[in-house]
Structure formats: structure tokens, C-alpha cells
Design a protein around this motif. Structure first.
Motif, PDB file in Angstrom:
ATOM      1  N   SER A 221       9.028 -27.084 -30.041  1.00 31.63           N
ATOM      2  CA  SER A 221       9.436 -28.304 -29.329  1.00 31.63           C
ATOM      3  C   SER A 221       8.204 -28.971 -28.722  1.00 31.63           C
ATOM      4  CB  SER A 221      10.415 -27.978 -28.196  1.00 31.63           C
ATOM      5  OG  SER A 221      11.533 -27.288 -28.680  1.00 31.63           O
ATOM      6  N   LEU A 222       7.348 -28.138 -28.164  1.00 34.98           N
ATOM      7  CA  LEU A 222       6.114 -28.654 -27.562  1.00 34.98           C
ATOM      8  C   LEU A 222       5.214 -29.274 -28.631  1.00 34.98           C
ATOM      9  CD1 LEU A 222       4.253 -28.971 -25.072  1.00 34.98           C
ATOM     10  CD2 LEU A 222       3.436 -26.655 -25.485  1.00 34.98           C
ATOM     11  N   GLN A 223       5.110 -28.599 -29.780  1.00 34.53           N
ATOM     12  CA  GLN A 223       4.264 -29.135 -30.865  1.00 34.53           C
ATOM     13  C   GLN A 223       4.727 -30.530 -31.289  1.00 34.53           C
ATOM     14  OE1 GLN A 223       1.841 -27.272 -31.341  1.00 34.53           O
ATOM     15  NE2 GLN A 223       2.420 -25.115 -31.313  1.00 34.53           N
ATOM     16  N   ALA A 224       6.058 -30.659 -31.490  1.00 32.06           N
ATOM     17  CA  ALA A 224       6.599 -31.954 -31.920  1.00 32.06           C
ATOM     18  C   ALA A 224       6.349 -33.016 -30.849  1.00 32.06           C
ATOM     19  CB  ALA A 224       8.093 -31.824 -32.231  1.00 32.06           C
ATOM     20  N   THR A 225       6.490 -32.610 -29.589  1.00 37.18           N
ATOM     21  CA  THR A 225       6.286 -33.547 -28.483  1.00 37.18           C
ATOM     22  C   THR A 225       4.829 -34.013 -28.412  1.00 37.18           C
ATOM     23  OG1 THR A 225       8.056 -32.461 -27.264  1.00 37.18           O
ATOM     24  CG2 THR A 225       6.580 -33.844 -25.988  1.00 37.18           C
ATOM     25  N   LEU A 226       3.898 -33.070 -28.615  1.00 40.13           N
ATOM     26  CA  LEU A 226       2.475 -33.429 -28.607  1.00 40.13           C
ATOM     27  C   LEU A 226       2.158 -34.437 -29.706  1.00 40.13           C
ATOM     28  CD1 LEU A 226       0.894 -29.884 -28.016  1.00 40.13           C
ATOM     29  CD2 LEU A 226       0.847 -31.823 -26.427  1.00 40.13           C
ATOM     30  N   LYS A 227       2.780 -34.218 -30.877  1.00 43.15           N
ATOM     31  CA  LYS A 227       2.547 -35.150 -31.995  1.00 43.15           C
ATOM     32  C   LYS A 227       3.113 -36.537 -31.672  1.00 43.15           C
ATOM     33  CE  LYS A 227       2.709 -31.512 -35.484  1.00 43.15           C
ATOM     34  NZ  LYS A 227       3.649 -30.902 -36.443  1.00 43.15           N
ATOM     35  N   LEU A 228       4.292 -36.548 -31.011  1.00 43.18           N
ATOM     36  CA  LEU A 228       4.881 -37.835 -30.627  1.00 43.18           C
ATOM     37  C   LEU A 228       3.982 -38.557 -29.616  1.00 43.18           C
ATOM     38  CD1 LEU A 228       8.664 -36.861 -30.327  1.00 43.18           C
ATOM     39  CD2 LEU A 228       7.731 -38.624 -31.836  1.00 43.18           C
ATOM     40  N   GLU A 229       3.465 -37.784 -28.677  1.00 44.64           N
ATOM     41  CA  GLU A 229       2.583 -38.387 -27.666  1.00 44.64           C
ATOM     42  C   GLU A 229       1.341 -38.978 -28.334  1.00 44.64           C
ATOM     43  OE1 GLU A 229       0.691 -35.718 -24.903  1.00 44.64           O
ATOM     44  OE2 GLU A 229       0.515 -37.261 -23.359  1.00 44.64           O
ATOM     45  N   LYS A 230       0.832 -38.244 -29.317  1.00 45.61           N
ATOM     46  CA  LYS A 230      -0.374 -38.693 -30.017  1.00 45.61           C
ATOM     47  C   LYS A 230      -0.117 -39.998 -30.770  1.00 45.61           C
ATOM     48  CE  LYS A 230      -4.109 -36.706 -32.821  1.00 45.61           C
ATOM     49  NZ  LYS A 230      -3.888 -37.095 -34.239  1.00 45.61           N
ATOM     50  N   LEU A 231       1.062 -40.073 -31.409  1.00 43.54           N
ATOM     51  CA  LEU A 231       1.421 -41.323 -32.090  1.00 43.54           C
ATOM     52  C   LEU A 231       1.384 -42.482 -31.106  1.00 43.54           C
ATOM     53  CD1 LEU A 231       4.482 -40.703 -34.469  1.00 43.54           C
ATOM     54  CD2 LEU A 231       2.063 -40.898 -35.050  1.00 43.54           C
ATOM     55  N   GLY A 232       2.008 -42.254 -29.952  1.00 45.70           N
ATOM     56  CA  GLY A 232       2.036 -43.287 -28.924  1.00 45.70           C
ATOM     57  C   GLY A 232       0.638 -43.701 -28.505  1.00 45.70           C
ATOM     58  N   GLN A 233      -0.222 -42.712 -28.320  1.00 44.60           N
ATOM     59  CA  GLN A 233      -1.609 -43.001 -27.921  1.00 44.60           C
ATOM     60  C   GLN A 233      -2.331 -43.822 -28.986  1.00 44.60           C
ATOM     61  OE1 GLN A 233      -2.927 -38.985 -27.369  1.00 44.60           O
ATOM     62  NE2 GLN A 233      -2.422 -38.946 -25.177  1.00 44.60           N
ATOM     63  N   GLU A 234      -1.999 -43.527 -30.235  1.00 44.10           N
ATOM     64  CA  GLU A 234      -2.643 -44.241 -31.348  1.00 44.10           C
ATOM     65  C   GLU A 234      -2.002 -45.602 -31.593  1.00 44.10           C
ATOM     66  OE1 GLU A 234      -2.190 -41.336 -34.403  1.00 44.10           O
ATOM     67  OE2 GLU A 234      -3.946 -40.169 -33.756  1.00 44.10           O
ATOM     68  N   GLY A 235      -0.941 -45.899 -30.827  1.00 36.90           N
ATOM     69  CA  GLY A 235      -0.312 -47.215 -30.914  1.00 36.90           C
ATOM     70  C   GLY A 235       0.525 -47.420 -32.164  1.00 36.90           C
ATOM     71  N   THR A 236       1.042 -46.324 -32.717  1.00 36.93           N
ATOM     72  CA  THR A 236       1.856 -46.465 -33.927  1.00 36.93           C
ATOM     73  C   THR A 236       3.193 -45.729 -33.794  1.00 36.93           C
ATOM     74  OG1 THR A 236       1.989 -45.977 -36.296  1.00 36.93           O
ATOM     75  CG2 THR A 236       0.635 -44.500 -34.971  1.00 36.93           C
ATOM     76  N   MET A 237       4.189 -46.192 -34.536  1.00 37.73           N
ATOM     77  CA  MET A 237       5.486 -45.516 -34.574  1.00 37.73           C
ATOM     78  C   MET A 237       5.691 -44.854 -35.936  1.00 37.73           C
ATOM     79  SD  MET A 237       6.537 -46.128 -31.554  1.00 37.73           S
ATOM     80  CE  MET A 237       8.281 -45.685 -31.465  1.00 37.73           C
ATOM     81  N   ASN A 238       4.654 -44.845 -36.760  1.00 37.19           N
ATOM     82  CA  ASN A 238       4.773 -44.269 -38.102  1.00 37.19           C
ATOM     83  C   ASN A 238       5.016 -42.762 -38.049  1.00 37.19           C
ATOM     84  OD1 ASN A 238       4.476 -46.614 -39.464  1.00 37.19           O
ATOM     85  ND2 ASN A 238       2.258 -46.392 -39.803  1.00 37.19           N
ATOM     86  N   GLY A 239       6.157 -42.357 -38.568  1.00 37.68           N
ATOM     87  CA  GLY A 239       6.476 -40.929 -38.588  1.00 37.68           C
ATOM     88  C   GLY A 239       7.208 -40.467 -37.334  1.00 37.68           C
ATOM     89  N   ALA A 240       7.450 -41.391 -36.397  1.00 43.87           N
ATOM     90  CA  ALA A 240       8.098 -41.009 -35.134  1.00 43.87           C
ATOM     91  C   ALA A 240       9.521 -40.491 -35.362  1.00 43.87           C
ATOM     92  CB  ALA A 240       8.095 -42.178 -34.160  1.00 43.87           C
ATOM     93  N   ALA A 241      10.245 -41.117 -36.268  1.00 40.42           N
ATOM     94  CA  ALA A 241      11.640 -40.718 -36.501  1.00 40.42           C
ATOM     95  C   ALA A 241      11.723 -39.281 -37.005  1.00 40.42           C
ATOM     96  CB  ALA A 241      12.301 -41.666 -37.494  1.00 40.42           C
ATOM     97  N   GLU A 242      10.822 -38.923 -37.927  1.00 40.25           N
ATOM     98  CA  GLU A 242      10.816 -37.563 -38.473  1.00 40.25           C
ATOM     99  C   GLU A 242      10.467 -36.554 -37.374  1.00 40.25           C
ATOM    100  OE1 GLU A 242       9.400 -40.161 -39.826  1.00 40.25           O
ATOM    101  OE2 GLU A 242      10.335 -40.353 -41.798  1.00 40.25           O
ATOM    102  N   LEU A 243       9.461 -36.920 -36.574  1.00 39.54           N
ATOM    103  CA  LEU A 243       9.063 -36.021 -35.490  1.00 39.54           C
ATOM    104  C   LEU A 243      10.169 -35.861 -34.459  1.00 39.54           C
ATOM    105  CD1 LEU A 243       5.354 -37.049 -34.859  1.00 39.54           C
ATOM    106  CD2 LEU A 243       6.180 -34.817 -35.634  1.00 39.54           C
ATOM    107  N   PHE A 244      10.891 -36.946 -34.223  1.00 40.19           N
ATOM    108  CA  PHE A 244      11.982 -36.886 -33.254  1.00 40.19           C
ATOM    109  C   PHE A 244      13.088 -35.959 -33.757  1.00 40.19           C
ATOM    110  CE2 PHE A 244      15.912 -38.744 -31.329  1.00 40.19           C
ATOM    111  CZ  PHE A 244      15.647 -38.347 -30.024  1.00 40.19           C
ATOM    112  N   ALA A 245      13.397 -36.054 -35.050  1.00 39.39           N
ATOM    113  CA  ALA A 245      14.396 -35.152 -35.635  1.00 39.39           C
ATOM    114  C   ALA A 245      13.914 -33.699 -35.531  1.00 39.39           C
ATOM    115  CB  ALA A 245      14.649 -35.528 -37.095  1.00 39.39           C
ATOM    116  N   GLU A 246      12.620 -33.519 -35.751  1.00 44.28           N
ATOM    117  CA  GLU A 246      12.019 -32.196 -35.639  1.00 44.28           C
ATOM    118  C   GLU A 246      12.165 -31.674 -34.199  1.00 44.28           C
ATOM    119  OE1 GLU A 246       8.153 -32.321 -37.679  1.00 44.28           O
ATOM    120  OE2 GLU A 246       7.469 -30.827 -36.217  1.00 44.28           O
TER     121      GLU A 246
END
Ligand code: MN
Length: 270
Positions: A221-246
Motif C-alpha cells: 500500500s505504501l509502495q503504491a502511495t509513494l508512486k502516486l505521490e511521485k506522479l503528482g510531483q512530476e505533474g502528471t496523471m499518467n498511470g494514476a488510475a492503475e496505481l489507484f486500483a493497485e
């Protein structure tokens, strides 16, 4: 430690939506179901149940336990609305009524309303477990159910977790409870950020989730959350839906992992 026993149990884990307005019934049903390892989401009335079912995507539910008499929207109305929506999705979720009516003909009324089964209240553990076994396995095999296939129980390092908490087992229990109380809010903040397609909001929401999850050591859960945070930092939503499902799947697993952790530390000699 993940034992063979807990892995075997995991194969019969179901995700259950409990729709019930009575707090005593809620508490009892949650305790019984969670003791068996099931994952329970609670709705206080039919309207909330519809909202939760409307939001659930990847995870879905294996069963709905539906009280009949509730404020705002009763069990009959809610069932009718669920069945109406299913005409579009061509799915069928098992709905089992829980009713305090001991009237003759009540079962017929529940079935006529689109429910699959019926138990009477007060809730009895044997009847509850029997109805779950009967109705969840009766689900349409074409439906992508079986949470058991997706769920993973991770072994959390009890010592590492406790080391940060001054070895305080009670504090750990409290922390886990607080986490689950707050979890729906944190998840819905992430969901909102995705709806708004806002990387900034995603970063903030994921950051908050990370802060809570990090108390439980390394976990998916933490891994997926870190990846989501990183997407946000990079200013993109690409792949967010998959990570959210994860993340949603991982949180289901975390519930069991934390329950196992609590049992483990609770059983230690003090
Ligand atoms: Mn009620």
C-alpha cells in the motif's frame, strides 16, 4: 509470520457490504465477519450503500448484507435500485436481507424485491456464516469476483513497527484503529484528485496517506502511495488510475496483514 493456516483462510475471504442502521447489529456483524477474515464496508442506509457500490470499481463486492428497515432509504428500495442498475452492467451481486420481521411471507417479499436470500435478526453467527457460504459461491462464475485471487497477505515486521512505538502494544492497536477510521477519507481525497485530474491535489492526498502508512513498515500500500505521490510531483496523471486500483487492492490485503500483526503482538507474553 504468514502461516499456512492464514493463507488457507485467505482463500475464503470475501468483501462484504454491510447495510445496517443499528449500531449493535453493525458491531456484531463486523466482529463476526472480520474474525473470519472477511473485509467489511459499512453503509448506514440504502442511499449510502448505493453511493459505495457506485464508487467501487476494481474491487467490487462479493456480497451485500441488507437490513430491511432503515432511515432515508430502506432495504427494498435500495435493492430495487441496485437491480435496476445491474440491467446495464449485466452483473448480479448477491444480496441477503437481514430482517427483524418474523412475519410469515417475509422471505417471499425479500425474494420478490430482488434479494437472493434472507436471515432473521437477532443475528446468529452460524446462520450468518452459512448464508455467506451459500450465497457467495452461487455468484455468476462469469463475474470477475474472487477477491482471494487478488489479495496478498504481507508479513509485517512486528518488531520494527513496535520499535518506533516504544514497544507499546496498546498504542499499536490504537494506531491501527485510527488508521482504518481515517482511511476512507484519505482514499476519497486521492479519488477526488483523480476526478479533478489535479497532480497537485494528488501529491497532497498521497503524501497524507504516506504519512499514515509509513508507521506499518514496508508494505505494498505504501509502495503504491509513494508512486502516486511521485506522479503528482512530476505533474502528471499518467498511470494514476492503475496505481489507484493497485492501492485499493493493497489496502484490502493490509487489513488482513494488520489484523495478523495485532493478533501476533497481542498474543505475546507481556
Ligand atoms: Mn434497521
Amino acid at each position: 509470520l504468514v502461516t499456512r493456516h492464514s493463507l488457507r483462510e485467505a482463500q475464503h475471504i470475501f468483501r462484504i457490504l454491510l447495510v445496517e442502521d443499528n449500531l449493535v447489529n453493525q458491531t456484531l456483524a463486523i466482529s463476526l465477519l472480520e474474525k473470519r477474515g472477511h473485509i467489511v464496508v459499512v453503509a448506514n442506509n440504502g442511499r449510502q450503500a448505493l453511493a459505495i457500490l457506485g464508487e467501487s470499481t476494481s474491487r467490487g463486492f462479493d456480497l451485500v448484507l441488507m437490513d430491511v428497515q432503515m432511515p432515508e432509504m430502506d432495504g427494498f428500495e435500495a435493492t430495487a435500485a441496485i437491480r435496476e442498475k445491474e440491467k446495464l452492467t449485466r452483473r448480479h451481486i448477491s444480496i441477503v436481507a437481514m430482517t427483524a420481521h418474523a412475519l410469515k411471507g417475509d422471505e417471499e417479499r425479500c425474494l420478490a424485491a430482488g434479494m437472493d436470500g434472507y436471515i432473521s435478526k437477532p443475528i446468529r453467527s452460524d446462520e450468518l456464516f452459512r448464508v455467506i457460504e451459500n450465497h457467495v459461491t452461487a455468484v455468476d462464475p462469469a463475474m470477475p469476483r474472487s477477491l482471494a485471487q487478488q489479495i496478498t497477505i504481507e508479513t509485517l515486521d512486528a518488531n520494527a513497527v513496535l520499535n518506533h512505538l516504544d514497544g507499546d502494544v496498546e498504542l499499536l492497536q490504537k494506531l491501527v484503529e485510527t488508521f482504518w477510521d481515517d482511511c476512507p477519507r484519505m482514499v476519497s481525497n486521492i479519488r477526488d484528485a483523480m476526478k479533478d485530474e489535479s497532480p497537485k491535489a494528488l501529491e497532497i492526498a498521497a503524501h497524507a496517506m504516506k504519512g499514515s502508512l509509513s508507521y506499518f513498515g514496508t508494505n505494498s500500500s505504501l509502495q503504491a502511495t509513494l508512486k502516486l505521490e511521485k506522479l503528482g510531483q512530476e505533474g502528471t496523471m499518467n498511470g494514476a488510475a492503475e496505481l489507484f486500483a493497485e492501492l485499493e487492492n493493497a489496502l484490502s490485503g493490509l487489513k488482513l496483514s494488520l489484523a495478523a500483526l495485532r493478533r501476533e503482538v497481542g498474543a505475546r507474553p507481556s
